[in-house]
Design a protein around this motif. Sequence first.
Motif, PDB file in Angstrom:
ATOM      1  N   UNK A   1      40.352 -21.474 -62.545  1.00  0.00           N
ATOM      2  CA  UNK A   1      40.608 -22.964 -62.655  1.00  0.00           C
ATOM      3  C   UNK A   1      41.909 -23.383 -63.092  1.00  0.00           C
ATOM      4  N   UNK A   2      43.012 -22.607 -62.866  1.00  0.00           N
ATOM      5  CA  UNK A   2      44.341 -22.944 -63.360  1.00  0.00           C
ATOM      6  C   UNK A   2      45.192 -23.792 -62.318  1.00  0.00           C
ATOM      7  N   UNK A   3      44.603 -23.933 -61.087  1.00  0.00           N
ATOM      8  CA  UNK A   3      45.627 -24.760 -60.360  1.00  0.00           C
ATOM      9  C   UNK A   3      46.133 -23.670 -59.168  1.00  0.00           C
ATOM     10  N   UNK A   4      46.080 -22.465 -59.190  1.00  0.00           N
ATOM     11  CA  UNK A   4      46.494 -21.331 -58.556  1.00  0.00           C
ATOM     12  C   UNK A   4      45.391 -20.815 -57.792  1.00  0.00           C
ATOM     13  N   UNK A   5      45.523 -20.681 -56.649  1.00  0.00           N
ATOM     14  CA  UNK A   5      44.694 -19.952 -55.606  1.00  0.00           C
ATOM     15  C   UNK A   5      44.762 -18.436 -56.003  1.00  0.00           C
ATOM     16  N   UNK A   6      43.618 -17.721 -56.235  1.00  0.00           N
ATOM     17  CA  UNK A   6      43.474 -16.278 -56.511  1.00  0.00           C
ATOM     18  C   UNK A   6      43.162 -15.415 -55.177  1.00  0.00           C
ATOM     19  N   UNK A   7      43.296 -14.316 -55.229  1.00  0.00           N
ATOM     20  CA  UNK A   7      42.856 -13.514 -53.862  1.00  0.00           C
ATOM     21  C   UNK A   7      41.930 -12.251 -54.376  1.00  0.00           C
ATOM     22  N   UNK A   8      40.730 -12.171 -53.631  1.00  0.00           N
ATOM     23  CA  UNK A   8      39.969 -11.030 -53.759  1.00  0.00           C
ATOM     24  C   UNK A   8      40.086 -10.117 -52.520  1.00  0.00           C
ATOM     25  N   UNK A   9      40.387  -8.759 -52.584  1.00  0.00           N
ATOM     26  CA  UNK A   9      40.601  -7.867 -51.706  1.00  0.00           C
ATOM     27  C   UNK A   9      39.916  -6.807 -51.956  1.00  0.00           C
ATOM     28  N   UNK A  10      38.903  -6.392 -50.623  1.00  0.00           N
ATOM     29  CA  UNK A  10      37.944  -5.484 -50.929  1.00  0.00           C
ATOM     30  C   UNK A  10      38.506  -3.931 -50.556  1.00  0.00           C
ATOM     31  N   UNK A  11      37.776  -3.193 -50.799  1.00  0.00           N
ATOM     32  CA  UNK A  11      37.940  -1.671 -50.415  1.00  0.00           C
ATOM     33  C   UNK A  11      36.515  -1.060 -50.665  1.00  0.00           C
ATOM     34  N   UNK A  12      35.764  -1.500 -49.552  1.00  0.00           N
ATOM     35  CA  UNK A  12      34.328  -1.166 -49.540  1.00  0.00           C
ATOM     36  C   UNK A  12      33.951   0.427 -49.214  1.00  0.00           C
TER      37      UNK A  12
END
Length: 536
Positions: free
Chosen positions: A332-343
């Motif tokens: 919620x800091x105004x910057x978009x974050x990224x989730x990247x998988x390694x399934x």
Amino acid sequence: MRRFVMGLAIFMAASQLSGGALALGSVGGHGRLESPRRQAVQPRIPSPAPVTDFNGDGFTDLAVGAAMEDVNAAVDAGGVNVLYGTTNGLATTGNQFWTQDSNGIKDVAEQGDQFGTGLAAGDFDGNGFTDLAVGAPFDSVGTVNGAGAVNVIYGTGAGLAATGNRVFTENNPGIAGDGAEKNDLFGASLAAGDMNGDGIDDLAVGIRQEGVGSANSAGAVTILYGSAVTGLTTAGSQFWTQNDLSGTGAQTGAVFSRGLATGDFDADGFADLAAGAWNYDVGALVDAGALNVIYGSAAGLTATGNQFITEGTNAQTNAWFGKPITTGDFDGDGFIDMAASAHQHMVGSATAAGEVDVFLGSAAGVSSNADQTWTEDSTCGDGAEQGDHFARTTGVADFNRDGFADLAIGISDEDVGSIVDAGAANVIYGSAAGLTATGCQNWTQDTPGVKDVAETGDKSGWFVLGGDFNGDGAADLADGAAYEDVGSIADAGALNLLYGSAGGGITTTTNQVWSQDHNAVKDQCETGDIFAVIMT
């Protein structure tokens, strides 16, 4: 007997958060000149689910790909079901079924096209209605087999309509790149976002089998920019390979663009693009996986400040890092974050147990090193096990309406008790400190109150996705069981829909099960359709 699926899709995504902030992306920092459009980051605002609203009625709609759908005699030609949101959630009222043989749709359904493999939604003509891009990566272009095509169907007050629809291939006049080639698979993955900040969404088209010089199947991305009235156009289009970016360059078999996502990582008002190459060799680690981040600007995507990201010291052989990729503001800091998988990542001694890495956004862009790493040993459920494929898919939305983005994680090959590969999903909630295990939820088709029942090989969690389908401000969870048998029809596919609530997150209240045999849903279940799959 299961059919091999190169890439099918279900999708609800798209273009904007409330208050005009991009749901998918924008940019800033990286030591380059700041855009004159740049403004100070505003205090955190609520982060509802991304909006995909084809008919502009304020409710999120859902497009479901069945890329192995037979269209008349054309086996595996592919189709897309569209279900519209209402005050009571998804409903059959006005639902649609689209193929390349639908009345008015350009191109034609042919055997093996797999229309519906890639899906992305965005307002490509800036008229306030969300439009749908559909990839048919095995479509022939003239005599070139498997070159691939993308159909774009535009939204109206009555929903998606064939009027003005377009078909894009690598042979379209003015399109950047080297033209249609055999088995390029143009359209296998798609992502939408406003990469040049003109208020109209643009489209990233993955070409994961594109050859780059002598590197076969290295992969590439084409960018098509949106425009008022006419929508997507080849004017100013871009063609990106890993030879244009930081890192060690294009590699044979890396399949760059296998994962695609957009997000405004540095909050400068331009969407940025993350593109994964899950078969990228990192040093001696074969198929460890990598991704590139390309930043947006007033001129569109630019190589300035681009990043090459791996799992670093956590990298493993055959981990397949970089697909899927999802984005949202977890802290919620105004910057978009990224989730990247390694399934395929090994967890302890458990091979292919899977993990997902979280990279936080900032004024300098997305972090180059994972700020959090999640496995089944750090979330809820029964722990990391061999072959679970934790994070085969991920989805981002605000399921408890607290203003923080939450992460849904599909675990497609999870055993439920003695039921092999029944599948499951985790939901990890966001907070001011980012994603936290506090309040984590684990869902299966055997969870009390969930309709349907866990069965061998259902693979629930093959896709997970969030959207506010009933318009109450809390996002809802769509969970695809791609290989669900519907009655006696094997591998027809089905979709569980669990509704969110303010404060409580996902609940079983009024949950639904959808298939192509559900009430008035158009078309019908057939063996091997694999309805409710996401690969983008």
